[in-house]
Design an enzyme around this catalytic site. Structure first.
Site, PDB file in Angstrom:
ATOM      1  N   ARG A   1       0.757  -6.087  11.534  1.00  0.00           N
ATOM      2  CA  ARG A   1       0.715  -4.953  12.457  1.00  0.00           C
ATOM      3  C   ARG A   1      -0.673  -4.346  12.553  1.00  0.00           C
ATOM      4  NH1 ARG A   1       5.566  -1.676  10.152  1.00  0.00           N
ATOM      5  NH2 ARG A   1       4.792  -2.962   8.467  1.00  0.00           N
TER       6      ARG A   1
ATOM      7  N   ASP B   1       0.801  -1.213   0.000  1.00  0.00           N
ATOM      8  CA  ASP B   1       0.000   0.000   0.000  1.00  0.00           C
ATOM      9  C   ASP B   1       0.847   1.283   0.000  1.00  0.00           C
ATOM     10  OD1 ASP B   1      -2.803   1.109   0.859  1.00  0.00           O
ATOM     11  OD2 ASP B   1      -1.356   1.979   2.251  1.00  0.00           O
TER      12      ASP B   1
HETATM   13  P1  ATP Z   1       4.700  -3.501   3.307  1.00  0.00           P
HETATM   14  O1  ATP Z   1       3.230  -3.797   3.214  1.00  0.00           O
HETATM   15  O2  ATP Z   1       5.538  -4.689   3.120  1.00  0.00           O
HETATM   16  O3  ATP Z   1       5.060  -2.665   4.517  1.00  0.00           O
HETATM   17  P2  ATP Z   1       4.650  -1.069   1.753  1.00  0.00           P
HETATM   18  O4  ATP Z   1       4.825  -0.815   0.300  1.00  0.00           O
HETATM   19  O5  ATP Z   1       3.307  -0.722   2.336  1.00  0.00           O
HETATM   20  O6  ATP Z   1       5.036  -2.578   2.002  1.00  0.00           O
HETATM   21  P3  ATP Z   1       5.911   1.168   3.121  1.00  0.00           P
HETATM   22  O7  ATP Z   1       7.130   1.200   3.971  1.00  0.00           O
HETATM   23  O8  ATP Z   1       4.631   1.650   3.702  1.00  0.00           O
HETATM   24  O9  ATP Z   1       5.806  -0.311   2.562  1.00  0.00           O
HETATM   25  O10 ATP Z   1       6.187   2.058   1.807  1.00  0.00           O
HETATM   26  C1  ATP Z   1       7.348   1.884   1.031  1.00  0.00           C
HETATM   27  C2  ATP Z   1       7.871   3.231   0.574  1.00  0.00           C
HETATM   28  O11 ATP Z   1       6.874   3.883  -0.230  1.00  0.00           O
HETATM   29  C3  ATP Z   1       8.165   4.220   1.695  1.00  0.00           C
HETATM   30  O12 ATP Z   1       9.444   4.016   2.256  1.00  0.00           O
HETATM   31  C4  ATP Z   1       8.074   5.550   0.982  1.00  0.00           C
HETATM   32  O13 ATP Z   1       9.273   5.864   0.316  1.00  0.00           O
HETATM   33  C5  ATP Z   1       6.982   5.305  -0.055  1.00  0.00           C
HETATM   34  N1  ATP Z   1       5.705   5.851   0.453  1.00  0.00           N
HETATM   35  C6  ATP Z   1       4.931   5.334   1.452  1.00  0.00           C
HETATM   36  N2  ATP Z   1       3.865   6.119   1.696  1.00  0.00           N
HETATM   37  C7  ATP Z   1       3.969   7.172   0.843  1.00  0.00           C
HETATM   38  C8  ATP Z   1       3.177   8.349   0.605  1.00  0.00           C
HETATM   39  N3  ATP Z   1       2.063   8.613   1.290  1.00  0.00           N
HETATM   40  N4  ATP Z   1       3.594   9.206  -0.367  1.00  0.00           N
HETATM   41  C9  ATP Z   1       4.717   8.965  -1.067  1.00  0.00           C
HETATM   42  N5  ATP Z   1       5.501   7.890  -0.891  1.00  0.00           N
HETATM   43  C10 ATP Z   1       5.143   6.993   0.033  1.00  0.00           C
END
Ligand code: ATP
Length: 319
Positions: A171, A103
């Site tokens: 989480r 996400d």
């Molecule tokens: P997982 O579900 O395994 O945690 P994820 O893709 O949700 O995976 P995150 O750490 O939430 O993992 O996001 C990965 C990266 O995406 C972040 O380190 C950031 O660089 C970018 N990111 C997250 N949220 C935002 C946002 N609102 N706007 C821009 N970039 C974002």
């Protein structure tokens, strides 16, 4: 569409390599140039780009983790970081981007889409917490890893007539706990989505003991509370032997299951098709039996549905 780039972002998940492989090979099949960005958004800001060939993804379909590496990038949350990343993609004349992650990664991908870079997301996260896809890449492998651990702990639980409290990842969602609990025959499943009643858990355990059960397994999603606390309370209330096991990052690794490899191959290949069709700002998921593109806006509009019927079923079957 001439040049495509792909990266993995957020937490690693088994099957991400199979998805990268599908993106690379499908792109080459269509005569496109394909590049890999290392370390997700971090690599985009720091200009870590490598050309990918057919051989770059050879011998990777069975490997866990991600050959492109992954990272969390706080810099990409700033306008300055985002501008650097956008400028780099424009400078490299990248026409399309495939982002494999969860996400958070798609929120970052939407920023790039809004800046005019064609971007398609592929769900890769063991948590399975992304809406509009019934499965995210890595979830099936992760629940199988938990099942394997439950099987092993069951042997010792039975031999010593103990209760095992097992903490699994999740989480803010209990999808891993629910599916692993259903498949593993857990006595109780404790998840953030449902109120948790320790007395009911203890009553259930006591009923099992009274009818001669030799062991009991309780699954706790990390976001629902600490397994140490749950285990301590059960021990105090029931005066029975309780052991606590926290599976942690074990759940992230390992060779991807056949299901995850097939899912990753289909979604990765479809992501390239969508870019070729001129689509952007969408995630490709496996939703209600079909490979389907959904806009990032719709994906963010709701949480992944918790399957209450399965939650109730697990409780009935563990009666
Ligand atoms: P997982 O579900 O395994 O945690 P994820 O893709 O949700 O995976 P995150 O750490 O939430 O993992 O996001 C990965 C990266 O995406 C972040 O380190 C950031 O660089 C970018 N990111 C997250 N949220 C935002 C946002 N609102 N706007 C821009 N970039 C974002």
């Amino acid at each position: 569409m001439n040049k495509i780039a792909v990266f993995t972002s957020g937490g690693d998940a088994p099957g991400m390599n199979a998805a990268v492989r599908a993106v690379v090979r499908k792109s080459i099949f269509h005569g496109l140039k394909i590049y890999g960005i290392k370390r997700g958004f971090h690599g985009l800001i720091n200009q870590e780009i490598i050309p990918m060939q057919l051989g770059s993804v050879a011998d990777t379909i069975h490997r866990g983790g991600t050959i492109l590496l992954t990272a969390r990038s706080p810099d990409f949350l700033t306008t300055e970081g985002q501008s650097k990343a956008i400028a780099f993609l424009q400078e490299q004349e990248i026409d399309g981007l495939v982002v494999i992650g969860g996400d958070g990664s798609f929120r970052g991908a939407r920023v790039l889409h809004e800046a005019g870079i064609a971007t398609v997301g592929v769900p890769g996260t063991i948590d399975n917490d992304v809406a509009f896809t019934d499965y995210s890449i890595g979830f099936d492998t992760a629940i199988n890893t938990v099942i394997d651990a439950i099987n092993k702990l069951r042997d010792t639980a039975t031999s010593h007539e103990r209760i095992y409290v097992i903490e699994v990842m999740g989480r803010s969602s209990g999808h891993i706990a629910l599916m692993a609990g259903l498949a593993g025959g857990a006595e109780s499943i404790i998840v953030p989505e449902a109120p948790f009643d320790l007395t009911e858990v203890c009553n259930r355990l006591q009923r099992g003991v009274d009818r001669g059960k030799l062991h009991s397994i309780i699954l706790v999603a990390e976001g629902a509370g600490s397994a140490m606390h749950v285990g301590g309370e059960i021990k105090r209330i029931l005066q029975l032997e309780v052991r606590v096991t926290i599976l942690g990052h074990l759940q992230r690794g390992g060779t991807p299951s056949a299901f995850d490899r097939i899912l990753a191959s289909r979604l990765g290949a479809k992501a390239v098709d969508l870019l070729l069709e001129g689509q952007s700002g969408v995630m490709v998921g496996f939703y209600k039996g079909e490979i389907k593109a959904t806009s990032f806006d719709d994906v963010f509009s709701q949480a992944q549905a918790f399957i209450w019927d399965d939650y109730k079923l697990a409780a009935i079957l563990a009666i």
